[in-house]
Design a protein around this motif. Sequence first.
Motif, PDB file in Angstrom:
ATOM      1  N   HIS A  56      46.339  43.051  29.290  1.00  0.00           N
ATOM      2  CA  HIS A  56      46.496  42.842  30.735  1.00  0.00           C
ATOM      3  C   HIS A  56      45.752  41.565  31.081  1.00  0.00           C
ATOM      4  CE1 HIS A  56      46.906  43.656  35.007  1.00  0.00           C
ATOM      5  NE2 HIS A  56      45.620  43.408  35.139  1.00  0.00           N
ATOM      6  N   ILE A  57      46.414  40.686  31.816  1.00  0.00           N
ATOM      7  CA  ILE A  57      45.808  39.410  32.177  1.00  0.00           C
ATOM      8  C   ILE A  57      45.569  39.393  33.681  1.00  0.00           C
ATOM      9  CG2 ILE A  57      46.003  36.902  32.010  1.00  0.00           C
ATOM     10  CD1 ILE A  57      46.238  38.493  29.278  1.00  0.00           C
ATOM     11  N   VAL A  58      44.331  39.110  34.073  1.00  0.00           N
ATOM     12  CA  VAL A  58      43.964  38.983  35.485  1.00  0.00           C
ATOM     13  C   VAL A  58      44.056  37.506  35.826  1.00  0.00           C
ATOM     14  CG1 VAL A  58      42.167  39.365  37.207  1.00  0.00           C
ATOM     15  CG2 VAL A  58      42.403  40.948  35.271  1.00  0.00           C
ATOM     16  N   GLU A  59      44.967  37.177  36.747  1.00  0.00           N
ATOM     17  CA  GLU A  59      45.230  35.763  37.048  1.00  0.00           C
ATOM     18  C   GLU A  59      44.533  35.239  38.288  1.00  0.00           C
ATOM     19  OE1 GLU A  59      49.117  33.787  35.887  1.00  0.00           O
ATOM     20  OE2 GLU A  59      49.742  35.678  36.776  1.00  0.00           O
ATOM     21  N   ARG A  60      44.403  36.058  39.293  1.00  0.00           N
ATOM     22  CA  ARG A  60      43.979  35.527  40.593  1.00  0.00           C
ATOM     23  C   ARG A  60      42.529  35.864  40.911  1.00  0.00           C
ATOM     24  NH1 ARG A  60      49.049  37.773  41.025  1.00  0.00           N
ATOM     25  NH2 ARG A  60      50.654  36.251  41.379  1.00  0.00           N
ATOM     26  N   PHE A  61      41.823  34.863  41.455  1.00  0.00           N
ATOM     27  CA  PHE A  61      40.478  35.080  41.968  1.00  0.00           C
ATOM     28  C   PHE A  61      40.579  35.353  43.466  1.00  0.00           C
ATOM     29  CE2 PHE A  61      39.537  31.920  38.520  1.00  0.00           C
ATOM     30  CZ  PHE A  61      38.951  32.831  37.673  1.00  0.00           C
ATOM     31  N   PRO A  62      39.662  36.143  44.018  1.00  0.00           N
ATOM     32  CA  PRO A  62      39.684  36.332  45.469  1.00  0.00           C
ATOM     33  C   PRO A  62      39.399  35.002  46.174  1.00  0.00           C
ATOM     34  CG  PRO A  62      37.988  37.713  44.437  1.00  0.00           C
ATOM     35  CD  PRO A  62      38.614  36.877  43.366  1.00  0.00           C
ATOM     36  N   PRO A  63      39.990  34.801  47.356  1.00  0.00           N
ATOM     37  CA  PRO A  63      39.770  33.542  48.074  1.00  0.00           C
ATOM     38  C   PRO A  63      38.288  33.349  48.412  1.00  0.00           C
ATOM     39  CG  PRO A  63      41.353  34.958  49.229  1.00  0.00           C
ATOM     40  CD  PRO A  63      40.862  35.706  48.042  1.00  0.00           C
ATOM     41  N   GLY A  64      37.843  32.103  48.373  1.00  0.00           N
ATOM     42  CA  GLY A  64      36.483  31.771  48.766  1.00  0.00           C
ATOM     43  C   GLY A  64      35.433  31.995  47.695  1.00  0.00           C
ATOM     44  N   ARG A  65      35.838  32.386  46.489  1.00  0.00           N
ATOM     45  CA  ARG A  65      34.856  32.604  45.420  1.00  0.00           C
ATOM     46  C   ARG A  65      34.951  31.461  44.424  1.00  0.00           C
ATOM     47  NH1 ARG A  65      32.502  37.909  44.317  1.00  0.00           N
ATOM     48  NH2 ARG A  65      33.290  39.336  45.872  1.00  0.00           N
ATOM     49  N   GLU A  66      33.830  30.786  44.242  1.00  0.00           N
ATOM     50  CA  GLU A  66      33.796  29.738  43.231  1.00  0.00           C
ATOM     51  C   GLU A  66      33.387  30.312  41.890  1.00  0.00           C
ATOM     52  OE1 GLU A  66      31.662  26.247  44.288  1.00  0.00           O
ATOM     53  OE2 GLU A  66      32.481  26.250  46.308  1.00  0.00           O
ATOM     54  N   ASN A  67      32.524  31.323  41.916  1.00  0.00           N
ATOM     55  CA  ASN A  67      32.040  31.922  40.678  1.00  0.00           C
ATOM     56  C   ASN A  67      32.561  33.351  40.589  1.00  0.00           C
ATOM     57  OD1 ASN A  67      30.729  32.768  38.439  1.00  0.00           O
ATOM     58  ND2 ASN A  67      28.671  32.425  39.210  1.00  0.00           N
ATOM     59  N   PRO A  68      33.598  33.587  39.800  1.00  0.00           N
ATOM     60  CA  PRO A  68      34.201  34.914  39.754  1.00  0.00           C
ATOM     61  C   PRO A  68      33.499  35.895  38.818  1.00  0.00           C
ATOM     62  CG  PRO A  68      35.401  33.416  38.368  1.00  0.00           C
ATOM     63  CD  PRO A  68      34.314  32.617  39.022  1.00  0.00           C
ATOM     64  N   ASP A  69      32.322  35.543  38.310  1.00  0.00           N
ATOM     65  CA  ASP A  69      31.688  36.356  37.269  1.00  0.00           C
ATOM     66  C   ASP A  69      31.545  37.833  37.633  1.00  0.00           C
ATOM     67  OD1 ASP A  69      31.580  34.184  35.628  1.00  0.00           O
ATOM     68  OD2 ASP A  69      29.526  33.667  36.160  1.00  0.00           O
ATOM     69  N   ASP A  70      30.863  38.131  38.758  1.00  0.00           N
ATOM     70  CA  ASP A  70      30.664  39.535  39.134  1.00  0.00           C
ATOM     71  C   ASP A  70      31.997  40.219  39.412  1.00  0.00           C
ATOM     72  OD1 ASP A  70      27.945  39.269  38.862  1.00  0.00           O
ATOM     73  OD2 ASP A  70      27.612  38.862  40.997  1.00  0.00           O
ATOM     74  N   TRP A  71      32.832  39.524  40.151  1.00  0.00           N
ATOM     75  CA  TRP A  71      34.138  40.076  40.488  1.00  0.00           C
ATOM     76  C   TRP A  71      34.963  40.294  39.220  1.00  0.00           C
ATOM     77  CZ3 TRP A  71      38.997  37.874  39.735  1.00  0.00           C
ATOM     78  CH2 TRP A  71      40.053  38.555  40.322  1.00  0.00           C
ATOM     79  N   ALA A  72      34.970  39.299  38.336  1.00  0.00           N
ATOM     80  CA  ALA A  72      35.766  39.384  37.104  1.00  0.00           C
ATOM     81  C   ALA A  72      35.300  40.535  36.232  1.00  0.00           C
ATOM     82  CB  ALA A  72      35.687  38.070  36.332  1.00  0.00           C
ATOM     83  N   VAL A  73      34.001  40.698  36.100  1.00  0.00           N
ATOM     84  CA  VAL A  73      33.466  41.782  35.272  1.00  0.00           C
ATOM     85  C   VAL A  73      33.920  43.134  35.810  1.00  0.00           C
ATOM     86  CG1 VAL A  73      31.329  42.954  34.591  1.00  0.00           C
ATOM     87  CG2 VAL A  73      31.498  40.473  34.394  1.00  0.00           C
ATOM     88  N   SER A  74      33.866  43.312  37.130  1.00  0.00           N
ATOM     89  CA  SER A  74      34.273  44.606  37.689  1.00  0.00           C
ATOM     90  C   SER A  74      35.779  44.827  37.565  1.00  0.00           C
ATOM     91  CB  SER A  74      33.824  44.738  39.151  1.00  0.00           C
ATOM     92  OG  SER A  74      34.541  43.850  39.976  1.00  0.00           O
ATOM     93  N   VAL A  75      36.569  43.790  37.792  1.00  0.00           N
ATOM     94  CA  VAL A  75      38.032  43.918  37.695  1.00  0.00           C
ATOM     95  C   VAL A  75      38.449  44.192  36.258  1.00  0.00           C
ATOM     96  CG1 VAL A  75      40.200  42.638  37.901  1.00  0.00           C
ATOM     97  CG2 VAL A  75      38.550  42.575  39.750  1.00  0.00           C
ATOM     98  N   ILE A  76      37.864  43.469  35.316  1.00  0.00           N
ATOM     99  CA  ILE A  76      38.193  43.671  33.904  1.00  0.00           C
ATOM    100  C   ILE A  76      37.798  45.080  33.466  1.00  0.00           C
ATOM    101  CG2 ILE A  76      37.546  42.980  31.550  1.00  0.00           C
ATOM    102  CD1 ILE A  76      37.556  40.064  32.601  1.00  0.00           C
TER     103      ILE A  76
END
Length: 171
Positions: A56-76
């Motif tokens: 599964h590939i996560v393509e989109r970052f939420p708007p207004g986020r330059e650093n997706p680290d925390d968000w990416a970790v939770s989504v993944i």
Amino acid sequence: MQARSKNWVTPRRLWHNVMYDRIICAIGLGSRERAERLLRTSRALLSTGGELTVAHIVERFPPGRENPDDWAVSVIGEAEEKLDALCRRLGITASIDVRMGTASRTLLTVANERNADLIVLATHTSDILDRIFGSTVEYVIRHAECSVLVERADKTLRNGTTKTDSTKKKP
């Protein structure tokens, strides 16, 4: 018109006799029923002792986020949990591989890293973005170094049913 010999095999029957050792099953956003069909198809085509990877590939970052680290970790993490639960519910043994990136290129990277001999993925109803940028499926088909099996999106017929609904046998 030339008559067919008794030994002639239809492509559909021939396809079902082929088994693959390393399959990548790409699960995108969409219905659980479609994900289940893709997983069952992948399992049916997997040779005994073969390796199935659910990607599964996560393509989109939420708007207004330059650093997706925390968000990416939770989504993944959430995606891995959902895919693992789906595989367990279906009794399918598979490795789960969730990554960030462009779906088409990242999927091909996963396939190359795993030395896959088949990628299984599904189309969706095309939209304007597909017409402008091209679809993930189209890119994968053109650039994959292995076979690709594509499940087509259900098409709505004039009577409001889908093609798969109209082909189901009634009890």
